[in-house]
Design a protein around this motif. Structure first.
Motif, PDB file in Angstrom:
ATOM      1  N   SER A  54       0.831  -1.201   0.000  1.00 27.44           N
ATOM      2  CA  SER A  54       0.000   0.000   0.000  1.00 27.44           C
ATOM      3  C   SER A  54       0.872   1.261   0.000  1.00 27.44           C
ATOM      4  O   SER A  54       0.575   2.238  -0.685  1.00 27.44           O
ATOM      5  CB  SER A  54      -0.918  -0.021   1.228  1.00 27.44           C
ATOM      6  N   TYR A  55       1.950   1.223   0.774  1.00 25.42           N
ATOM      7  CA  TYR A  55       2.884   2.359   0.791  1.00 25.42           C
ATOM      8  C   TYR A  55       3.559   2.519  -0.569  1.00 25.42           C
ATOM      9  O   TYR A  55       3.756   3.636  -1.050  1.00 25.42           O
ATOM     10  CB  TYR A  55       3.928   2.148   1.890  1.00 25.42           C
ATOM     11  N   LEU A  56       3.913   1.407  -1.202  1.00 22.81           N
ATOM     12  CA  LEU A  56       4.599   1.459  -2.495  1.00 22.81           C
ATOM     13  C   LEU A  56       3.723   2.061  -3.592  1.00 22.81           C
ATOM     14  O   LEU A  56       4.235   2.629  -4.558  1.00 22.81           O
ATOM     15  CB  LEU A  56       5.087   0.066  -2.901  1.00 22.81           C
ATOM     16  N   VAL A  57       2.423   1.928  -3.461  1.00 24.37           N
ATOM     17  CA  VAL A  57       1.511   2.557  -4.428  1.00 24.37           C
ATOM     18  C   VAL A  57       1.744   4.067  -4.433  1.00 24.37           C
ATOM     19  O   VAL A  57       1.821   4.699  -5.493  1.00 24.37           O
ATOM     20  CB  VAL A  57       0.039   2.223  -4.090  1.00 24.37           C
ATOM     21  N   ASP A  58       1.891   4.657  -3.249  1.00 16.24           N
ATOM     22  CA  ASP A  58       2.181   6.093  -3.165  1.00 16.24           C
ATOM     23  C   ASP A  58       3.615   6.395  -3.572  1.00 16.24           C
ATOM     24  O   ASP A  58       3.887   7.407  -4.217  1.00 16.24           O
ATOM     25  CB  ASP A  58       1.941   6.601  -1.746  1.00 16.24           C
ATOM     26  N   TYR A  59       4.536   5.527  -3.179  1.00 13.64           N
ATOM     27  CA  TYR A  59       5.951   5.755  -3.471  1.00 13.64           C
ATOM     28  C   TYR A  59       6.213   5.805  -4.976  1.00 13.64           C
ATOM     29  O   TYR A  59       6.965   6.648  -5.456  1.00 13.64           O
ATOM     30  CB  TYR A  59       6.804   4.662  -2.818  1.00 13.64           C
ATOM     31  N   PHE A  60       5.585   4.895  -5.717  1.00 16.48           N
ATOM     32  CA  PHE A  60       5.788   4.872  -7.167  1.00 16.48           C
ATOM     33  C   PHE A  60       4.914   5.882  -7.900  1.00 16.48           C
ATOM     34  O   PHE A  60       5.014   6.023  -9.120  1.00 16.48           O
ATOM     35  CB  PHE A  60       5.533   3.466  -7.727  1.00 16.48           C
ATOM     36  N   GLY A  61       4.061   6.584  -7.189  1.00 19.16           N
ATOM     37  CA  GLY A  61       3.281   7.661  -7.785  1.00 19.16           C
ATOM     38  C   GLY A  61       2.185   7.202  -8.718  1.00 19.16           C
ATOM     39  O   GLY A  61       1.862   7.908  -9.682  1.00 19.16           O
ATOM     40  N   TRP A  68      -6.361   3.928  -6.682  1.00 18.24           N
ATOM     41  CA  TRP A  68      -7.434   3.719  -5.717  1.00 18.24           C
ATOM     42  C   TRP A  68      -7.870   2.261  -5.659  1.00 18.24           C
ATOM     43  O   TRP A  68      -8.229   1.756  -4.595  1.00 18.24           O
ATOM     44  CB  TRP A  68      -8.612   4.648  -6.026  1.00 18.24           C
ATOM     45  N   SER A  69      -7.820   1.590  -6.783  1.00 18.60           N
ATOM     46  CA  SER A  69      -8.154   0.161  -6.781  1.00 18.60           C
ATOM     47  C   SER A  69      -7.163  -0.627  -5.942  1.00 18.60           C
ATOM     48  O   SER A  69      -7.548  -1.467  -5.117  1.00 18.60           O
ATOM     49  CB  SER A  69      -8.173  -0.395  -8.200  1.00 18.60           C
ATOM     50  N   LEU A  70      -5.881  -0.372  -6.139  1.00 19.60           N
ATOM     51  CA  LEU A  70      -4.864  -1.087  -5.361  1.00 19.60           C
ATOM     52  C   LEU A  70      -4.962  -0.768  -3.870  1.00 19.60           C
ATOM     53  O   LEU A  70      -4.874  -1.670  -3.030  1.00 19.60           O
ATOM     54  CB  LEU A  70      -3.462  -0.752  -5.886  1.00 19.60           C
ATOM     55  N   ILE A  71      -5.158   0.504  -3.543  1.00 17.93           N
ATOM     56  CA  ILE A  71      -5.277   0.877  -2.131  1.00 17.93           C
ATOM     57  C   ILE A  71      -6.479   0.187  -1.497  1.00 17.93           C
ATOM     58  O   ILE A  71      -6.393  -0.348  -0.385  1.00 17.93           O
ATOM     59  CB  ILE A  71      -5.358   2.412  -1.981  1.00 17.93           C
ATOM     60  N   LEU A  72      -7.612   0.177  -2.196  1.00 15.53           N
ATOM     61  CA  LEU A  72      -8.804  -0.476  -1.649  1.00 15.53           C
ATOM     62  C   LEU A  72      -8.628  -1.991  -1.538  1.00 15.53           C
ATOM     63  O   LEU A  72      -9.071  -2.603  -0.558  1.00 15.53           O
ATOM     64  CB  LEU A  72     -10.023  -0.145  -2.499  1.00 15.53           C
ATOM     65  N   ILE A  73      -7.977  -2.608  -2.517  1.00 15.75           N
ATOM     66  CA  ILE A  73      -7.748  -4.055  -2.448  1.00 15.75           C
ATOM     67  C   ILE A  73      -6.862  -4.405  -1.261  1.00 15.75           C
ATOM     68  O   ILE A  73      -7.164  -5.330  -0.495  1.00 15.75           O
ATOM     69  CB  ILE A  73      -7.128  -4.559  -3.774  1.00 15.75           C
ATOM     70  N   PHE A  74      -5.766  -3.648  -1.084  1.00 10.73           N
ATOM     71  CA  PHE A  74      -4.887  -3.918   0.053  1.00 10.73           C
ATOM     72  C   PHE A  74      -5.607  -3.674   1.378  1.00 10.73           C
ATOM     73  O   PHE A  74      -5.429  -4.416   2.338  1.00 10.73           O
ATOM     74  CB  PHE A  74      -3.614  -3.064  -0.026  1.00 10.73           C
ATOM     75  N   MET A  75      -6.442  -2.636   1.422  1.00 13.86           N
ATOM     76  CA  MET A  75      -7.183  -2.327   2.640  1.00 13.86           C
ATOM     77  C   MET A  75      -8.165  -3.447   2.978  1.00 13.86           C
ATOM     78  O   MET A  75      -8.263  -3.885   4.129  1.00 13.86           O
ATOM     79  CB  MET A  75      -7.940  -1.010   2.475  1.00 13.86           C
ATOM     80  N   ILE A  76      -8.885  -3.949   1.978  1.00 12.15           N
ATOM     81  CA  ILE A  76      -9.862  -5.014   2.214  1.00 12.15           C
ATOM     82  C   ILE A  76      -9.161  -6.306   2.625  1.00 12.15           C
ATOM     83  O   ILE A  76      -9.629  -7.028   3.517  1.00 12.15           O
ATOM     84  CB  ILE A  76     -10.750  -5.208   0.970  1.00 12.15           C
ATOM     85  N   LEU A  77      -8.029  -6.608   2.003  1.00 13.95           N
ATOM     86  CA  LEU A  77      -7.282  -7.809   2.391  1.00 13.95           C
ATOM     87  C   LEU A  77      -6.786  -7.718   3.832  1.00 13.95           C
ATOM     88  O   LEU A  77      -6.874  -8.689   4.592  1.00 13.95           O
ATOM     89  CB  LEU A  77      -6.104  -8.028   1.437  1.00 13.95           C
ATOM     90  N   LYS A  78      -6.276  -6.554   4.218  1.00 16.07           N
ATOM     91  CA  LYS A  78      -5.813  -6.396   5.602  1.00 16.07           C
ATOM     92  C   LYS A  78      -6.976  -6.497   6.585  1.00 16.07           C
ATOM     93  O   LYS A  78      -6.867  -7.174   7.611  1.00 16.07           O
ATOM     94  CB  LYS A  78      -5.095  -5.055   5.776  1.00 16.07           C
ATOM     95  N   ALA A  79      -8.081  -5.845   6.260  1.00 12.77           N
ATOM     96  CA  ALA A  79      -9.249  -5.916   7.143  1.00 12.77           C
ATOM     97  C   ALA A  79      -9.765  -7.344   7.246  1.00 12.77           C
ATOM     98  O   ALA A  79     -10.147  -7.811   8.320  1.00 12.77           O
ATOM     99  CB  ALA A  79     -10.348  -4.984   6.641  1.00 12.77           C
ATOM    100  N   GLY A  80      -9.769  -8.068   6.132  1.00 13.56           N
ATOM    101  CA  GLY A  80     -10.215  -9.457   6.143  1.00 13.56           C
ATOM    102  C   GLY A  80      -9.336 -10.331   7.021  1.00 13.56           C
ATOM    103  O   GLY A  80      -9.833 -11.183   7.768  1.00 13.56           O
TER     104      GLY A  80
END
Length: 133
Positions: A54-61, A68-80
């Motif tokens: 999730s951090y790398l999504v911001d790092y690579f710009g 937003w898709s990647l951030i939401l996918i990582f967020m849902i996986l972590k919450a799950g």
């Protein structure tokens, strides 16, 4: 029996008839399931990996829908992972899991439907009424 209940004798007879069930219920309530520490360490490692991604999504710009898709996918996986392991939902009854997991899924489905409906409404307004300039 009504007179015996009024005198308190019926209560003793009632409890005595269910006495064989009480130890089993107490023993079942006292049981607890222990999970190996390895399970928790693996989940912590996955949470770390997903947070790093999730951090790398911001790092690579990354920008736009991909970001937003990647951030939401990582967020849902972590919450799950957190809900399944740390809140012990993986070991709950299926009905309880559905009662907790199904409503957020339905909210996402209905929100997606509203987004498509909003886009369609905007498209038809622009097509029939112009851009308004």
């Amino acid at each position: 029996m009504a007179e015996a209940t009024a005198n308190g004798l019926g209560q003793h007879a009632l409890h005595a008839s269910h006495a064989h069930e009480a130890p089993a219920a107490v023993a079942h309530a006292d049981e607890h399931q222990e999970h190996p520490i390895k399970l928790y360490l693996v989940v912590w490692a996955w949470l770390f990996i997903l947070s790093t991604c999730s951090y790398l999504v911001d790092y690579f710009g990354l920008q736009g829908y991909l970001r937003w898709s990647l951030i939401l996918i990582f967020m849902i996986l972590k919450a799950g992972l957190i809900v399944a392991v740390f809140m012990h939902m993986a070991w709950e009854r299926l009905a309880l899991a559905y009662a907790i997991i199904l409503p957020p899924i339905l909210v996402l489905v209905f929100t997606t439907m509203m987004v498509f409906e909003a886009d369609y409404t905007l498209f038809t307004r622009l097509a029939f009424f112009g851009s308004g300039h």
